[in-house]
Motif scaffolding. Structure first.
Motif, PDB file in Angstrom:
ATOM      1  N   SER A 208       0.821  -1.207   0.000  1.00 32.28           N
ATOM      2  CA  SER A 208       0.000   0.000   0.000  1.00 32.28           C
ATOM      3  C   SER A 208       0.853   1.254   0.000  1.00 32.28           C
ATOM      4  N   ARG A 209       2.186   1.087   0.072  1.00 30.26           N
ATOM      5  CA  ARG A 209       3.059   2.251   0.107  1.00 30.26           C
ATOM      6  C   ARG A 209       4.072   2.255  -1.028  1.00 30.26           C
ATOM      7  N   VAL A 210       3.854   1.423  -2.044  1.00 26.56           N
ATOM      8  CA  VAL A 210       4.722   1.400  -3.211  1.00 26.56           C
ATOM      9  C   VAL A 210       3.859   1.563  -4.457  1.00 26.56           C
ATOM     10  N   GLY A 211       4.163   2.546  -5.235  1.00 28.67           N
ATOM     11  CA  GLY A 211       3.418   2.787  -6.463  1.00 28.67           C
ATOM     12  C   GLY A 211       4.362   2.883  -7.642  1.00 28.67           C
ATOM     13  N   SER A 212       3.793   2.898  -8.837  1.00 25.28           N
ATOM     14  CA  SER A 212       4.603   2.980 -10.050  1.00 25.28           C
ATOM     15  C   SER A 212       3.974   3.970 -11.013  1.00 25.28           C
ATOM     16  N   ALA A 213       4.787   4.443 -11.940  1.00 23.19           N
ATOM     17  CA  ALA A 213       4.311   5.428 -12.911  1.00 23.19           C
ATOM     18  C   ALA A 213       5.128   5.323 -14.188  1.00 23.19           C
TER      19      ALA A 213
ATOM     20  N   GLY B  62      16.669   8.524  -5.817  1.00 25.34           N
ATOM     21  CA  GLY B  62      16.747   9.639  -4.877  1.00 25.34           C
ATOM     22  C   GLY B  62      15.447   9.833  -4.123  1.00 25.34           C
ATOM     23  N   GLU B  63      15.470  10.762  -3.185  1.00 25.21           N
ATOM     24  CA  GLU B  63      14.318  11.023  -2.332  1.00 25.21           C
ATOM     25  C   GLU B  63      13.933  12.494  -2.386  1.00 25.21           C
ATOM     26  N   PHE B  64      12.662  12.732  -2.148  1.00 26.68           N
ATOM     27  CA  PHE B  64      12.156  14.096  -2.017  1.00 26.68           C
ATOM     28  C   PHE B  64      10.893  14.042  -1.175  1.00 26.68           C
ATOM     29  N   ARG B  65      10.481  15.184  -0.676  1.00 24.87           N
ATOM     30  CA  ARG B  65       9.294  15.264   0.177  1.00 24.87           C
ATOM     31  C   ARG B  65       8.145  15.899  -0.582  1.00 24.87           C
ATOM     32  N   VAL B  66       6.972  15.296  -0.427  1.00 28.78           N
ATOM     33  CA  VAL B  66       5.764  15.799  -1.087  1.00 28.78           C
ATOM     34  C   VAL B  66       4.782  16.273  -0.022  1.00 28.78           C
ATOM     35  N   VAL B  67       3.927  17.204  -0.432  1.00 24.58           N
ATOM     36  CA  VAL B  67       2.875  17.704   0.454  1.00 24.58           C
ATOM     37  C   VAL B  67       1.548  17.195  -0.072  1.00 24.58           C
TER      38      VAL B  67
ATOM     39  N   GLY C 253      -2.218  18.391   3.735  1.00 27.50           N
ATOM     40  CA  GLY C 253      -1.149  19.120   4.394  1.00 27.50           C
ATOM     41  C   GLY C 253      -0.066  18.260   4.977  1.00 27.50           C
ATOM     42  N   GLU C 254      -0.251  16.934   4.986  1.00 31.05           N
ATOM     43  CA  GLU C 254       0.760  16.043   5.547  1.00 31.05           C
ATOM     44  C   GLU C 254       1.958  15.949   4.613  1.00 31.05           C
ATOM     45  N   VAL C 255       3.140  15.990   5.191  1.00 28.71           N
ATOM     46  CA  VAL C 255       4.375  15.886   4.415  1.00 28.71           C
ATOM     47  C   VAL C 255       4.867  14.448   4.491  1.00 28.71           C
ATOM     48  N   ARG C 256       5.131  13.847   3.332  1.00 24.01           N
ATOM     49  CA  ARG C 256       5.621  12.481   3.256  1.00 24.01           C
ATOM     50  C   ARG C 256       6.923  12.449   2.479  1.00 24.01           C
ATOM     51  N   THR C 257       7.799  11.519   2.835  1.00 24.38           N
ATOM     52  CA  THR C 257       9.068  11.331   2.138  1.00 24.38           C
ATOM     53  C   THR C 257       8.927  10.186   1.146  1.00 24.38           C
ATOM     54  N   VAL C 258       9.300  10.436  -0.106  1.00 22.14           N
ATOM     55  CA  VAL C 258       9.132   9.463  -1.182  1.00 22.14           C
ATOM     56  C   VAL C 258      10.502   9.129  -1.762  1.00 22.14           C
ATOM     57  N   HIS C 259      10.759   7.838  -1.907  1.00 26.29           N
ATOM     58  CA  HIS C 259      11.975   7.365  -2.572  1.00 26.29           C
ATOM     59  C   HIS C 259      11.602   6.938  -3.987  1.00 26.29           C
ATOM     60  N   MET C 260      12.287   7.511  -4.960  1.00 20.79           N
ATOM     61  CA  MET C 260      11.951   7.275  -6.365  1.00 20.79           C
ATOM     62  C   MET C 260      13.110   6.571  -7.060  1.00 20.79           C
ATOM     63  N   MET C 261      12.801   5.449  -7.730  1.00 21.67           N
ATOM     64  CA  MET C 261      13.769   4.727  -8.546  1.00 21.67           C
ATOM     65  C   MET C 261      13.162   4.501  -9.926  1.00 21.67           C
TER      66      MET C 261
ATOM     67  N   VAL D 130       9.393   3.615  -9.929  1.00 22.41           N
ATOM     68  CA  VAL D 130       8.729   3.050  -8.753  1.00 22.41           C
ATOM     69  C   VAL D 130       8.923   4.041  -7.611  1.00 22.41           C
ATOM     70  N   LEU D 131       7.837   4.432  -6.970  1.00 22.86           N
ATOM     71  CA  LEU D 131       7.889   5.421  -5.891  1.00 22.86           C
ATOM     72  C   LEU D 131       7.407   4.766  -4.597  1.00 22.86           C
ATOM     73  N   ARG D 132       8.212   4.906  -3.584  1.00 27.92           N
ATOM     74  CA  ARG D 132       7.930   4.265  -2.308  1.00 27.92           C
ATOM     75  C   ARG D 132       7.831   5.298  -1.207  1.00 27.92           C
ATOM     76  N   ASP D 133       6.799   5.174  -0.390  1.00 29.95           N
ATOM     77  CA  ASP D 133       6.643   6.049   0.774  1.00 29.95           C
ATOM     78  C   ASP D 133       7.562   5.538   1.884  1.00 29.95           C
ATOM     79  N   VAL D 134       8.635   6.273   2.167  1.00 29.90           N
ATOM     80  CA  VAL D 134       9.610   5.865   3.189  1.00 29.90           C
ATOM     81  C   VAL D 134       9.537   6.766   4.414  1.00 29.90           C
TER      82      VAL D 134
END
Length: 485
Positions: A102-107, A168-173, A177-185, A202-206
């Motif tokens: 539920s915390r790994v998505g793809s695009a 790499g990683e970046f933070r999304v809002v 309003g919740e800030v989450r850290t996402v790891h993108m490969m 593949v984007l993972r909520d870390v």
């Protein structure tokens, strides 16, 4: 969604189901072992060492949960083989403790058609409405924190222009309003001419993983700071103790002027269990008129506070003794001094004045083991006058006793931590050599060996040999005075 491959790379074959099941079983056993270690980590959270250990266990359990979900996905095959129902717009995002799936998505972003496709899991990670169209690469930075946008732009540019993989990683809002850290490969997908046709990722909520790692880092820093502070305080306590206790080592003969009447030696013994330095002291001082002050004492507590308090009491003892204050009255003044301190503390002490002309020992005690007197190969505890511990009650009155010594007598003064399980010597009216109403002091067993000793230093050495390496929970001091004239 399936990962796209370059034209010159064959598709990898999936691993055997049995081998993956074996890995899952091993992972579950390991998780149980880690969870058992965490349960064994006791404490109320006040100890930095305990907090650091629990944070490490939490991080390990979280990572094992993720590993288990990875392996389960590997065993069950790609989600495309058994599509899950699309979530509704009203469906809440899964909790942090939910499964990894539920915390790994793809695009995928198609550069030729400028179209994008997202998995349902990616919508959940970003908190987007599944009915809304997926964001293009140009629109994706709008979800990212301002300070992280340059990093995302650089990763995407390097992938599209230089065909470099994304990691790499970046933070999304999220919209709430919740800030989450996402790891993108991800990787570029090349056409037959070697140009970049699309990009998949593949984007993972870390966020939870990063939270655990921050907890480990913070507790590790707290533990390091705690240890540095302990080391600093220990060094200060040792330096203060060395500055206050008598500088002489080995034997000392007093008085310096006139015939020498006492042969003296002393030793400070640190705790056998490595506890911080405490407030024990010993002292021998020549007084005006040729008398000698002998004292030992102990202030409760450890570290700089106990050592500085000890220095205050020892300074007061010396000052009042030089002024001629008798031991009983001196103890009363010490009690008043300790009772008036800002930080409450308890102490114990023995204070003696020895008059060489008459070989008279006048002494008083405050909740402390009485001196031991060795004569002719036998030993006994001096009957102790009344005296409550210092700081125990206001206005306490302390008794005073006298003892006449003989040439060759050995007097032993010590603090309570020297002999484990033995708090002191018999009081007045109690048996002084065992077999009576009080337990025999094991220090008295040294009497035959003291009779053969040639100096006070030899006597101290015997004490250290017998009791210096015992499992004492507290530090201790021992002072030996041998009458030589």
């Amino acid at each position: 969604m399936p990962s796209h491959l370059s034209a010159d790379r064959p598709a990898a074959q999936p691993p055997g189901r049995g081998s993956v099941d074996a890995l899952i079983s091993r992972m579950r056993r390991l998780k149980g072992d880690v969870d058992a270690v965490r349960r064994d980590t006791h404490g109320d959270g006040s100890d930095p060492q305990d907090r650091w250990q629990r944070a490490l266990c939490d991080l390990a359990l979280h990572q094992l949960d993720d590993l288990g979900a990875h392996l389960a996905q590997l065993r069950d095959g790609h989600p495309a083989a058994s599509p899950a129902p699309e979530p509704s717009a009203a469906e809440p995002p899964p909790p942090d403790g939910g499964s990894l799936l539920s915390r790994v998505g793809s695009a995928e972003w198609n550069l030729l058609t400028d179209q994008a496709s997202w998995s349902a899991e990616l919508y959940r990670i970003l908190g987007r409405d599944p009915a809304a169209p997926p964001l293009t690469l140009d629109e994706l930075p709008s979800l990212v924190l301002d300070e992280d946008r340059p990093q995302l732009t650089a990763m995407v540019t390097e992938c599209l222009v230089d065909a470099r993989p994304i990691d790499g990683e970046f933070r999304v809002v999220r919209p709430d309003g919740e800030v989450r850290t996402v790891h993108m490969m991800g990787e570029p997908v090349l056409d037959t001419d070697g140009g970049t046709a699309s990009m998949w990722a593949v984007l993972r909520d870390v966020s939870e993983l990063r939270r655990h790692r921050r907890a480990v880092s913070e507790t590790r820093d707290s533990l390091r700071h705690h240890r540095q502070r302990e080391q600093t305080e220990h060094r200060l306590a040792v330096e203060l103790q060395e500055a206050v206790l008598p500088p002489w080592r080995g034997s000392l003969r007093l008085p310096h002027r006139g015939p020498e009447t006492l042969d003296l030696a002393a030793r400070y013994l640190p705790s056998a269990v490595g506890a911080p330095i405490g407030g024990d002291w010993y002292d021998a001082l020549e007084l005006p008129g040729g008398e000698t002050l002998l004292s030992v004492g102990d202030l409760t507590g450890h570290g700089v506070a106990a050592t500085s308090g000890m220095a205050t009491l020892l300074g007061a003892v010396r000052g009042m003794a030089v002024a001629g204050t008798a031991p009983g009255r001196l103890m009363s003044y010490l009690n008043q001094l300790l009772d008036a301190t800002v930080q409450p503390a308890l102490g114990s002490a023995v204070c003696c004045r020895y008059r060489p002309e008459t070989r008279t020992l006048t002494w008083a005690q405050a909740g402390h083991p009485a001196p031991l007197l060795y004569r002719g190969g036998t030993g006994r505890g001096l009957p102790a006058p009344h005296g409550v511990p210092l700081g125990a009650t206001s206005g306490a009155v302390y008794g005073q006793a006298e003892e006449t010594l003989d040439a060759g007598d050995v007097l032993l003064l010590y603090t309570g931590g020297l002999v484990p399980g033995h708090s002191g010597s018999p009081r007045a009216g109690e048996a002084d050599s065992g077999g009576g109403t009080a337990a025999r002091n094991p220090l008295l067993d040294l009497a035959p060996r003291f009779a053969e000793a040639r100096s006070a230093q030899d006597c101290v050495r015997l004490v250290v040999e017998e009791f210096g390496e015992s499992e004492r929970e507290e530090d201790a001091c021992v002072l030996v005075a041998r009458v030589i004239g």
